[in-house]
Design an enzyme around this catalytic site. Structure first.
Site, mmCIF file in Angstrom:
data_model
loop_
_atom_site.group_PDB
_atom_site.id
_atom_site.type_symbol
_atom_site.label_atom_id
_atom_site.label_comp_id
_atom_site.label_asym_id
_atom_site.label_seq_id
_atom_site.Cartn_x
_atom_site.Cartn_y
_atom_site.Cartn_z
ATOM 1 N NE ARG A 140 48.646 62.581 103.185
ATOM 2 C CZ ARG A 140 49.175 62.883 102.004
ATOM 3 N NH1 ARG A 140 49.507 61.914 101.171
ATOM 4 N NH2 ARG A 140 49.381 64.127 101.642
ATOM 5 C CE1 TYR A 143 54.376 68.718 107.017
ATOM 6 C CE2 TYR A 143 52.430 68.401 105.656
ATOM 7 C CZ TYR A 143 53.542 69.140 105.999
ATOM 8 O OH TYR A 143 53.827 70.316 105.333
ATOM 9 C CD GLU A 145 44.878 65.350 113.373
ATOM 10 O OE1 GLU A 145 44.832 66.589 113.377
ATOM 11 O OE2 GLU A 145 43.871 64.642 113.533
ATOM 12 N NE ARG A 274 45.852 69.455 99.843
ATOM 13 C CZ ARG A 274 45.161 68.669 100.650
ATOM 14 N NH1 ARG A 274 43.856 68.703 100.657
ATOM 15 N NH2 ARG A 274 45.765 67.833 101.456
#
Length: 309
Positions: A140, A143, A145, A274
């Site tokens: 992932r 995206y 970083e 999240r």
């Protein structure tokens, strides 16, 4: 005003173009259609205040504008992992090119950043001063970083060149015009449920997400661009937290589907929690989401029904 929206034919970009046109602005929609679709903005084609340019933000472009909303970047795991080098180039070179344009024409520019800058968070809920827990070499990272370095560039252009910037960190958003094959949990579950296919839940389904409806998110972005109190970053999302299993059950109920829930192993680097802390958005933007999950899912399901008919 004359406003540029990069990624303007995408899910959120197209909703943003709609709102800006409604407000009476001239809008230039720039998209390379990697994940965007002409279908999302076809109703605007022919409007004298709307202009469509097929262009890739990794290449410079010369335009005269007052505002730039930089939304260009594939945002779902399926799309951003399909061509990870392209994804990180879009975030990095797109930021360089759009900031260069903003500097040259003295435009205010907003970066659509992401909750993924927090990675798999060790702090819950996530506040803007949390630096994140990101794997820099995972699947992932292109995206996560890419978006982190874009934020760095925005801050450095602001400090070094006095570019007028705004940064928002977008948490999970859903609504009409989502791509049916984008691999995001809401679209995945709705498509599977409408087709009475098994609904795939990864892990035990206890991981949580917060879902913000598109219209709420666009309202926050517009307010962020036009206020002068903060350059950001500011979290934009819905703090209502649901487990993935709860979401699957809710979608089965709302679609009247015969789907069964099946479980698969959790993908690499998938965040377990999240949830945005939106205190800053409430205070600075006088904003909080209005659309609850049930209402938003009903509208999104109605959209996907027309798509799948």
């Amino acid at each position: 005003m004359r406003i540029l929206v990069t990624g303007g034919a995408g899910f959120l970009g197209s909703h943003l173009c709609d709102r800006l046109i409604e407000q009476g602005h001239d809008v230039i929609c720039l998209d390379n259609y990697f994940t965007g679709s002409k279908k999302n903005i076809e109703h605007l084609i022919g409007n004298p205040r709307f202009e469509l340019i097929r262009h890739d933000v990794t290449e410079p472009i010369l335009l005269e504008v007052d505002r730039i909303y930089n939304l260009a970047c594939p945002a779902s795991p399926v799309h951003y992992q399909y061509n990870p080098v392209k994804t990180i180039k879009t975030s990095l070179l797109g930021a360089v090119n759009m900031l260069g344009l903003a500097k040259r024409v003295k435009a205010r520019i907003l970066q659509a950043s992401t909750s993924e800058v927090y990675g798999d968070p060790t702090v819950h809920p996530q506040t803007e001063d949390y630096w994140g827990n990101v794997n820099p070499i995972g699947i992932r990272s292109c995206y996560d970083e890419g978006k982190r370095v874009a934020e760095t560039l925005f801050m450095d252009y602001h400090r070094q060149n006095k570019v007028d910037i705004r940064i928002v960190r977008i948490f999970n958003t859903y609504g009409p015009r989502m791509h049916p094959n984008d691999g995001r949990v809401v679209s995945n579950f709705i498509v599977q449920a409408l087709q009475n296919k098994d609904i795939t839940v990864y892990g035990d389904g206890s991981q949580t997400r917060s879902f913000c409806f598109a219209s709420d998110l666009i309202e926050a972005i517009l307010r962020m661009m036009e206020q002068n109190e903060s350059i950001g970053p500011i979290n934009i999302g819905n703090p209502g937290e649901f487990t993935i299993l709860e979401l699957a059950e809710k979608i089965i109920e709302l679609t009247g589907s015969k789907s069964k829930i099946i479980k698969e192993p959790l993908p690499s680097d998938d965040p377990k929690q999240r949830k945005p802390d939106i205190s800053k958005a409430k205070k600075t933007l006088n904003w909080e989401p209005k659309v609850n999950l049930n209402e938003g899912l009903k509208e999104t399901i109605a959209y996907f029904k027309t798509f799948l008919d």
